[in-house]
Scaffold this motif. Structure first.
Motif, mmCIF file in Angstrom:
data_model
loop_
_atom_site.group_PDB
_atom_site.id
_atom_site.type_symbol
_atom_site.label_atom_id
_atom_site.label_comp_id
_atom_site.label_asym_id
_atom_site.label_seq_id
_atom_site.Cartn_x
_atom_site.Cartn_y
_atom_site.Cartn_z
ATOM 1 N N LEU A 4 80.523 -37.813 34.591
ATOM 2 C CA LEU A 4 79.904 -38.913 35.328
ATOM 3 C C LEU A 4 78.662 -39.387 34.585
ATOM 4 N N VAL A 5 78.526 -40.702 34.452
ATOM 5 C CA VAL A 5 77.371 -41.275 33.774
ATOM 6 C C VAL A 5 76.782 -42.368 34.653
ATOM 7 N N GLU A 6 75.520 -42.162 35.062
ATOM 8 C CA GLU A 6 74.847 -43.139 35.914
ATOM 9 C C GLU A 6 74.080 -44.157 35.084
ATOM 10 N N SER A 7 73.882 -45.318 35.669
ATOM 11 C CA SER A 7 73.047 -46.357 35.061
ATOM 12 C C SER A 7 72.491 -47.236 36.163
ATOM 13 N N GLY A 8 71.473 -48.018 35.820
ATOM 14 C CA GLY A 8 70.959 -49.004 36.756
ATOM 15 C C GLY A 8 69.632 -48.673 37.397
ATOM 16 N N GLY A 9 69.078 -47.499 37.128
ATOM 17 C CA GLY A 9 67.782 -47.170 37.707
ATOM 18 C C GLY A 9 66.673 -47.986 37.077
ATOM 19 N N GLY A 10 65.479 -47.839 37.630
ATOM 20 C CA GLY A 10 64.344 -48.571 37.090
ATOM 21 C C GLY A 10 63.198 -48.635 38.061
ATOM 22 N N LEU A 11 62.256 -49.515 37.747
ATOM 23 C CA LEU A 11 61.063 -49.712 38.572
ATOM 24 C C LEU A 11 61.196 -51.034 39.329
ATOM 25 N N VAL A 12 60.930 -50.972 40.627
ATOM 26 C CA VAL A 12 61.033 -52.166 41.457
ATOM 27 C C VAL A 12 59.937 -52.127 42.513
ATOM 28 N N GLN A 13 59.502 -53.279 42.956
ATOM 29 C CA GLN A 13 58.508 -53.340 44.015
ATOM 30 C C GLN A 13 59.166 -53.134 45.377
ATOM 31 N N ALA A 14 58.391 -52.674 46.316
ATOM 32 C CA ALA A 14 58.889 -52.489 47.679
ATOM 33 C C ALA A 14 59.482 -53.797 48.192
ATOM 34 N N GLY A 15 60.627 -53.667 48.832
ATOM 35 C CA GLY A 15 61.333 -54.844 49.313
ATOM 36 C C GLY A 15 62.376 -55.369 48.343
ATOM 37 N N GLY A 16 62.345 -54.865 47.127
ATOM 38 C CA GLY A 16 63.289 -55.307 46.112
ATOM 39 C C GLY A 16 64.622 -54.594 46.192
ATOM 40 N N GLY A 108 76.399 -36.132 37.562
ATOM 41 C CA GLY A 108 75.896 -36.907 36.445
ATOM 42 C C GLY A 108 74.518 -36.415 36.045
ATOM 43 N N GLN A 109 73.937 -37.064 35.033
ATOM 44 C CA GLN A 109 72.651 -36.616 34.513
ATOM 45 C C GLN A 109 71.475 -37.153 35.330
ATOM 46 N N GLY A 110 71.732 -38.124 36.172
ATOM 47 C CA GLY A 110 70.698 -38.686 37.024
ATOM 48 C C GLY A 110 70.055 -39.922 36.426
ATOM 49 N N THR A 111 69.570 -40.785 37.305
ATOM 50 C CA THR A 111 68.847 -41.980 36.892
ATOM 51 C C THR A 111 67.633 -42.160 37.799
ATOM 52 N N GLN A 112 66.501 -42.471 37.196
ATOM 53 C CA GLN A 112 65.247 -42.557 37.939
ATOM 54 C C GLN A 112 65.118 -43.905 38.643
ATOM 55 N N VAL A 113 64.776 -43.840 39.915
ATOM 56 C CA VAL A 113 64.441 -45.039 40.691
ATOM 57 C C VAL A 113 63.006 -44.884 41.177
ATOM 58 N N THR A 114 62.173 -45.847 40.850
ATOM 59 C CA THR A 114 60.774 -45.825 41.273
ATOM 60 C C THR A 114 60.469 -47.111 42.019
ATOM 61 N N VAL A 115 59.972 -46.956 43.237
ATOM 62 C CA VAL A 115 59.630 -48.109 44.071
ATOM 63 C C VAL A 115 58.125 -48.118 44.272
ATOM 64 N N SER A 116 57.490 -49.169 43.814
ATOM 65 C CA SER A 116 56.034 -49.275 43.938
ATOM 66 C C SER A 116 55.664 -50.038 45.206
#
Length: 117
Positions: A4-16, A108-116
């Motif tokens: 399994l390979v994840e993608s699509g994580g990232g940094l987003v503002q609250a509400g995004g 999978g290896q995991g993907t980071q999601v950060t919500v500011s």
């Protein structure tokens, strides 16, 4: 064996919104329970959503109405659409595939999601 390979994580503002995708190898993927889990710093890994081969879907109470899990058996992918994100959603998100609820399955290896905020 399933990879399994994840993608699509990232940094987003609250509400995004963000959309995570998990690509799976192996012809048995369509027979497996597939799901998304997350682990925030200092916390245990928790179920976000899963989907059975028959189509039954379960969501954590904290994401109901905001997240949607979907799978494409032809492409061997499972996606997690995340809307109205909140800072508490910040975590590493993992894709999982298992044969039964009692089986730990494949990760999978995991993907980071950060919500500011």
């Amino acid at each position: 064996q399933v990879q399994l390979v994840e993608s699509g994580g990232g940094l987003v503002q609250a509400g995004g919104s963000l959309r995570l995708s998990c690509a799976a190898s192996g012809s048995t993927f369509r027979f497996l329970i597939i799901g998304w889990y997350r682990q925030a710093p200092g916390k245990q890994r928790e179920l976000v959503a899963n989907r059975s081969p028959g189509g039954s879907i379960k969501y954590a109470d904290s994401v109901k109405g905001r997240f949607t899990i979907s799978r494409d058996t032809a492409k061997n992918t499972v996606d997690l659409q995340m809307n109205n994100l909140e800072p508490v959603d910040t975590a590493v998100y993992y894709c999982n595939a298992r044969t039964s609820p009692s089986d730990s399955g494949f990760w999978g290896q995991g993907t980071q999601v950060t919500v500011s905020s």
